[in-house]
Design a protein around this motif. Structure first.
Motif, mmCIF file in Angstrom:
data_model
loop_
_atom_site.group_PDB
_atom_site.id
_atom_site.type_symbol
_atom_site.label_atom_id
_atom_site.label_comp_id
_atom_site.label_asym_id
_atom_site.label_seq_id
_atom_site.Cartn_x
_atom_site.Cartn_y
_atom_site.Cartn_z
ATOM 1 N N THR A 1 8.241 -1.849 -10.532
ATOM 2 C CA THR A 1 8.565 -3.148 -9.943
ATOM 3 C C THR A 1 10.067 -3.388 -9.977
ATOM 4 O O THR A 1 10.643 -3.956 -9.048
ATOM 5 C CB THR A 1 7.836 -4.273 -10.698
ATOM 6 O OG1 THR A 1 6.437 -3.965 -10.737
ATOM 7 C CG2 THR A 1 8.033 -5.606 -10.012
ATOM 8 N N GLU B 1 0.226 2.267 0.491
ATOM 9 C CA GLU B 1 1.530 2.743 0.951
ATOM 10 C C GLU B 1 2.555 2.883 -0.169
ATOM 11 O O GLU B 1 3.701 3.252 0.084
ATOM 12 C CB GLU B 1 2.066 1.800 2.027
ATOM 13 C CG GLU B 1 1.224 1.823 3.301
ATOM 14 C CD GLU B 1 1.797 0.931 4.386
ATOM 15 O OE1 GLU B 1 2.762 0.175 4.084
ATOM 16 O OE2 GLU B 1 1.300 0.989 5.528
ATOM 17 N N THR B 2 2.159 2.579 -1.397
ATOM 18 C CA THR B 2 3.056 2.761 -2.542
ATOM 19 C C THR B 2 2.383 3.687 -3.543
ATOM 20 O O THR B 2 1.280 4.189 -3.315
ATOM 21 C CB THR B 2 3.380 1.415 -3.214
ATOM 22 O OG1 THR B 2 2.169 0.841 -3.735
ATOM 23 C CG2 THR B 2 4.003 0.444 -2.222
ATOM 24 N N LYS C 1 9.067 0.431 -4.384
ATOM 25 C CA LYS C 1 8.178 0.473 -3.227
ATOM 26 C C LYS C 1 8.466 1.661 -2.325
ATOM 27 O O LYS C 1 7.588 2.119 -1.594
ATOM 28 C CB LYS C 1 8.295 -0.828 -2.427
ATOM 29 C CG LYS C 1 7.607 -2.024 -3.070
ATOM 30 C CD LYS C 1 7.672 -3.233 -2.160
ATOM 31 C CE LYS C 1 6.872 -4.398 -2.725
ATOM 32 N NZ LYS C 1 6.901 -5.586 -1.833
ATOM 33 N N ARG D 1 -3.694 -7.028 3.371
ATOM 34 C CA ARG D 1 -2.280 -6.817 3.018
ATOM 35 C C ARG D 1 -2.153 -6.165 1.643
ATOM 36 O O ARG D 1 -1.330 -5.269 1.441
ATOM 37 C CB ARG D 1 -1.544 -8.164 3.041
ATOM 38 C CG ARG D 1 -0.041 -8.026 2.922
ATOM 39 C CD ARG D 1 0.655 -9.325 3.237
ATOM 40 N NE ARG D 1 0.363 -10.380 2.275
ATOM 41 C CZ ARG D 1 -0.363 -11.455 2.539
ATOM 42 N NH1 ARG D 1 -0.886 -11.613 3.746
ATOM 43 N NH2 ARG D 1 -0.571 -12.372 1.617
ATOM 44 N N MET D 2 -2.982 -6.586 0.693
ATOM 45 C CA MET D 2 -2.948 -6.020 -0.652
ATOM 46 C C MET D 2 -3.447 -4.569 -0.662
ATOM 47 O O MET D 2 -2.915 -3.726 -1.384
ATOM 48 C CB MET D 2 -3.791 -6.868 -1.599
ATOM 49 C CG MET D 2 -3.263 -8.279 -1.834
ATOM 50 S SD MET D 2 -1.632 -8.326 -2.638
ATOM 51 C CE MET D 2 -0.559 -8.576 -1.212
ATOM 52 N N ARG E 1 3.433 1.124 -10.196
ATOM 53 C CA ARG E 1 4.566 1.039 -9.285
ATOM 54 C C ARG E 1 5.743 0.489 -10.067
ATOM 55 O O ARG E 1 5.582 -0.436 -10.872
ATOM 56 C CB ARG E 1 4.254 0.114 -8.104
ATOM 57 C CG ARG E 1 5.382 0.093 -7.081
ATOM 58 C CD ARG E 1 5.034 -0.732 -5.853
ATOM 59 N NE ARG E 1 5.165 -2.159 -6.064
ATOM 60 C CZ ARG E 1 4.191 -3.041 -5.939
ATOM 61 N NH1 ARG E 1 2.976 -2.626 -5.616
ATOM 62 N NH2 ARG E 1 4.394 -4.321 -6.131
ATOM 63 N N LYS F 1 -3.215 -2.519 1.835
ATOM 64 C CA LYS F 1 -2.140 -1.762 2.486
ATOM 65 C C LYS F 1 -0.994 -1.508 1.505
ATOM 66 O O LYS F 1 -0.432 -0.403 1.452
ATOM 67 C CB LYS F 1 -1.639 -2.531 3.702
ATOM 68 C CG LYS F 1 -0.566 -1.816 4.526
ATOM 69 C CD LYS F 1 -0.278 -2.616 5.785
ATOM 70 C CE LYS F 1 0.738 -1.907 6.680
ATOM 71 N NZ LYS F 1 2.102 -1.998 6.128
ATOM 72 N N ALA F 2 -0.655 -2.511 0.702
ATOM 73 C CA ALA F 2 0.429 -2.376 -0.268
ATOM 74 C C ALA F 2 0.111 -1.297 -1.302
ATOM 75 O O ALA F 2 0.981 -0.512 -1.688
ATOM 76 C CB ALA F 2 0.685 -3.708 -0.960
#
Length: 322
Positions: free
Chosen positions: A134, A123-124, A154, A116-117, A132, A119-120
């Motif tokens: 925030t 995709e950002t 995001k 998941r991390m 990023r 992917k995050a």
């Protein structure tokens, strides 16, 4: 004093009644990190990681050596000074730093969370640029601050980051939009922020550390008169430093080193008069890694932010010409 969270997990930060201190849940790893910093500070071996208007959280906020971890029946809390406390109308920008958001040495990090991390980041903007957005808060004159949440950051692509920075650092122009600061005030603040980012980069490239999930917090004054006063304070301080260096140089040439006394007024220099502050925060998954080199993802993020600030400076200069 109430405040809006521009990043982090919602409702995890508590404030004292007067707003000068904050309490946040602390992990074992984060507590250990602050203890190491406190010990290094005591031995004067922080290597420039703290102090002034730039550095790690401990350089600007009080940590475990001044305000200990507070224990409750169900949770430990780290007590920190509120970086927004000295500002009349704080503008706030929270930038997530780095390209890796999972701790490779954390045995409790499941493969699902790791995926998941990854992917995050992919995709950002984090994966390519090391930062990023925030969240950020900008002063709107005569109205409540304008808050932009993490969903916006995001959604951005790398090429859209300049637009995000433009929204975070708006210029107050005619006809008045009641948003941001006049260009003549914003420009010196942006230049100083840029210098601080480069300074922080020069420090961290020499430190063998992994800052997983850490952020860069930038706070600057949104009240126009207070911001003008702060810019004047910076200019006067720079003039004093140059004069001190000139005097020291002349003293060295005369061979009278021992007679030179640093006449700078410490009380004047330490007043909370600067129009901005910049600081690394969030060390829940930070550790020192001797022999493994610096955190290249965090360094990439700082370089990206420095370039974005450079671009915004050019845009604000153009606004002055119009």
């Amino acid at each position: 004093m109430s405040f809006s969270q521009v990043g982090g997990h919602a409702n995890t930060i508590r404030s004292t009644e007067d707003g000068s201190l904050l309490m946040k849940p602390v992990t074992t790893l984060e507590h250990e990190f602050y203890l190491i910093i406190a010990q290094a500070r005591a031995m004067d071996t922080t290597g420039g990681l703290e102090g002034g208007g730039t550095g790690i959280e401990g350089g600007i906020v009080d940590t475990t050596d001044r305000h200990p971890v507070v224990n409750t029946p169900s949770q430990q809390y780290l007590v920190l000074s509120n970086l927004l406390y000295s500002f009349t109308k704080p503008n706030v920008l929270d930038l997530k730093l780095g390209t890796v958001f999972y701790d490779k040495r954390d045995l409790g990090c499941s493969e699902e969370k790791k995926a998941r991390m990854i992917k995050a980041a992919r995709e950002t903007t984090s994966g390519e640029s090391g930062i990023r957005l925030t969240g950020f808060q900008v002063t709107v004159h005569r109205l409540a601050p304008l808050l932009t949440l993490k969903s916006y950051g995001k959604s951005l692509k790398k090429e859209q980051l300049p637009e995000g920075i433009r929204r975070a650092f708006p210029v107050l122009v005619e006809p008045r939009t009641d948003l941001g600061l006049p260009a003549i005030v914003l420009l010196p603040i942006l230049r100083s922020i840029h210098t601080s980012v480069l300074h922080l980069h020069s420090i961290l490239k020499e430190v063998e550390i992994r800052i997983v999930g850490g952020s860069l917090l930038v706070v600057w004054e949104g009240d126009e008169q207070r911001a003008r006063d702060g810019v004047q304070w910076m200019e006067e301080k720079e003039a004093r430093i140059k004069e001190r260096e000139r005097t020291r140089s002349e003293t060295d040439e005369d061979g009278n080193d021992d007679e030179y006394m640093d006449s700078d007024d410490d009380e004047e220099d330490t007043k909370p008069s600067a129009p901005y502050t910049l600081c690394l925060i969030d060390f829940a998954h930070t550790r020192f890694v001797p022999g493994q080199g610096p955190d290249v993802g965090v360094l990439l993020g700082l370089v990206t932010f420095a370039k974005l600030v450079e671009g915004r400076i050019r845009e604000v200069k153009e606004a002055v010409k119009q």
